[in-house]
Design an enzyme around this catalytic site. Structure first.
Site, PDB file in Angstrom:
ATOM      1  N   GLU A 116       0.828  -1.217   0.000  1.00 25.21           N
ATOM      2  CA  GLU A 116       0.000   0.000   0.000  1.00 25.21           C
ATOM      3  C   GLU A 116       0.861   1.266   0.000  1.00 25.21           C
ATOM      4  OE1 GLU A 116      -2.928  -0.556  -0.666  1.00 25.21           O
ATOM      5  OE2 GLU A 116      -3.619  -2.394   0.333  1.00 25.21           O
ATOM      6  N   HIS A 140      -2.695   2.242   8.357  1.00 24.74           N
ATOM      7  CA  HIS A 140      -3.763   1.405   7.802  1.00 24.74           C
ATOM      8  C   HIS A 140      -3.933   0.188   8.696  1.00 24.74           C
ATOM      9  CE1 HIS A 140      -6.167  -1.057   5.178  1.00 24.74           C
ATOM     10  NE2 HIS A 140      -5.176  -1.906   4.923  1.00 24.74           N
ATOM     11  N   HIS A 142      -6.811  -3.169   9.965  1.00 25.48           N
ATOM     12  CA  HIS A 142      -8.000  -3.966   9.657  1.00 25.48           C
ATOM     13  C   HIS A 142      -8.870  -4.016  10.917  1.00 25.48           C
ATOM     14  CE1 HIS A 142      -5.849  -6.267   6.134  1.00 25.48           C
ATOM     15  NE2 HIS A 142      -5.950  -4.964   5.936  1.00 25.48           N
ATOM     16  N   GLU A 170     -17.161  12.384  22.860  1.00 22.50           N
ATOM     17  CA  GLU A 170     -15.881  12.972  22.467  1.00 22.50           C
ATOM     18  C   GLU A 170     -15.560  12.774  20.985  1.00 22.50           C
ATOM     19  OE1 GLU A 170     -12.866  13.578  25.118  1.00 22.50           O
ATOM     20  OE2 GLU A 170     -14.562  14.438  26.186  1.00 22.50           O
ATOM     21  N   HIS A 211     -12.757  -3.792   4.224  1.00 23.38           N
ATOM     22  CA  HIS A 211     -11.303  -3.969   4.273  1.00 23.38           C
ATOM     23  C   HIS A 211     -10.689  -3.375   5.552  1.00 23.38           C
ATOM     24  CE1 HIS A 211      -7.242  -3.889   1.944  1.00 23.38           C
ATOM     25  NE2 HIS A 211      -7.025  -3.796   3.242  1.00 23.38           N
TER      26      HIS A 211
HETATM   27  P1  13P Z   1       1.213  -5.471   3.095  1.00 25.18           P
HETATM   28  O1  13P Z   1       1.647  -6.703   3.849  1.00 25.18           O
HETATM   29  O2  13P Z   1       1.765  -5.436   1.693  1.00 25.18           O
HETATM   30  O3  13P Z   1       1.515  -4.208   3.874  1.00 25.18           O
HETATM   31  O4  13P Z   1      -0.360  -5.550   2.890  1.00 25.18           O
HETATM   32  C1  13P Z   1      -1.225  -5.669   3.986  1.00 25.18           C
HETATM   33  C2  13P Z   1      -2.546  -5.019   3.755  1.00 25.18           C
HETATM   34  O5  13P Z   1      -3.251  -4.732   4.703  1.00 25.18           O
HETATM   35  C3  13P Z   1      -2.971  -4.692   2.371  1.00 25.18           C
HETATM   36  O6  13P Z   1      -4.095  -3.856   2.357  1.00 25.18           O
HETATM   37 ZN    ZN Z   2      -5.235  -3.916   4.248  1.00 24.69          ZN
END
Ligand code: 13P
Ligand code: ZN
Length: 275
Positions: A116, A140, A142, A170, A211
């Site tokens: 990413e 980023h 999950h 808050e 995602h």
């Molecule tokens: P990477 O291991 O390449 O960072 O990918 C993980 C991910 O969350 C892709 O969206």
């Molecule tokens: Zn991801």
């Protein structure tokens, strides 16, 4: 100074491990990047290899020319960052066009920066400009509850922002600009990077439907805290919906206006619609 002894690297490792402990990083899920300050680059200069091969970023980020970033590696597990940081992450340098990068430190057993990287760098460029250079962290993750919500709420900025704001007083103070939603897209490429960085012009948070989430902030504490706040609010929605399908009472648009006035934050009226 040894790279691993520097405060910014220790802060990065701590944040990555905090994310792992929250359960946001199954396997290699998620990625983290930090735009390194000039004085921090200088403090580790002797440990940086300047002979690496230049690789294409896959987009152009001219405003980031010559910047250095600490990044997680593609396919690396957040769970392992704390025990093998030199295997799991890298310092990269961008060239004078902002089109190529080279690895200067880390990824000692091979590999490349996160898949990413295009999204991270395009977000860094947008946020560096809009924050006057203050924002340095793109994260980023999950996040389980936010992902779950992307199956049941309309994928609209105004719906997600309002529902998340209502769950904890808050929230509008922590993310007063609201949050943006990217519909499902193939990850890892330029198209999703363009869509995300477009939203980042307005917001510090972008949700990737089915995602995860992207957050931007000035430092590790603020960026982790932002991710944590949004995800906790999503958890409250899930708990609330599991008890009953509607709310008996909630925070009203006028309550938000009163809060905005006393906390001195501007809450856009577009999120304070009548339902
Ligand atoms: P990477 O291991 O390449 O960072 O990918 C993980 C991910 O969350 C892709 O969206
Ligand atoms: Zn991801």
């Amino acid at each position: 100074m040894r790279v691993l002894d520097s405060e910014f690297v220790q802060g990065f490792i701590r944040m990555a491990n905090d994310g792992w402990e929250q359960g946001w990083h199954e396997r290699n899920g998620g990625n983290l990047t930090y735009r390194i300050k000039k004085e921090e680059v200088e403090s580790v200069a002797e440990a940086l290899n300047k002979e690496g091969e230049w690789e294409a970023i896959g987009t152009s980020v001219p405003k980031l020319e010559g910047e250095y970033f600490l990044v997680t590696g593609s396919g690396k597990f957040f769970r392992n960052i704390i025990i093998k940081p030199e295997d799991s992450m890298a310092i990269i340098e961008l060239d004078d066009k902002g089109e190529n990068y080279r690895i200067c430190w880390g990824l000692v057993n091979g590999g490349r920066p996160t898949s990413e990287l295009t999204s991270h760098l395009m977000n860094h460029e947008v946020k560096m400009i809009s924050s006057g250079g203050k924002h340095r962290v793109i994260y980023h993750a999950h996040t389980t509850n936010v992902i779950a919500l992307t199956f049941i709420l309309p994928l609209e900025d105004k719906v997600f922002t309002r529902e998340l704001w209502e769950m904890a007083t808050e929230c509008p103070v922590v993310f007063p600009d609201g949050i943006g939603i990217v519909p499902w897209m193939v990850p890892g490429g330029r198209d999703i990077a363009v869509a995300t960085s477009e939203l980042m012009k307005e917001y510090d948070v972008a949700v990737w439907a089915h995602h995860g989430m992207f957050c931007s902030g000035e430092d590790f504490d603020f960026t982790f805290g932002l991710m944590h706040t949004v995800e906790k609010s999503a958890e409250i929605i899930i708990k609330m919906l599991s008890m009953r399908p509607d709310k008996l009472q909630t925070i009203t648009p006028q309550n938000f206006r009163d809060l905005g006035r006393d906390f001195k934050v501007t809450l856009p009226e577009k999120f304070l619609y009548e339902k």
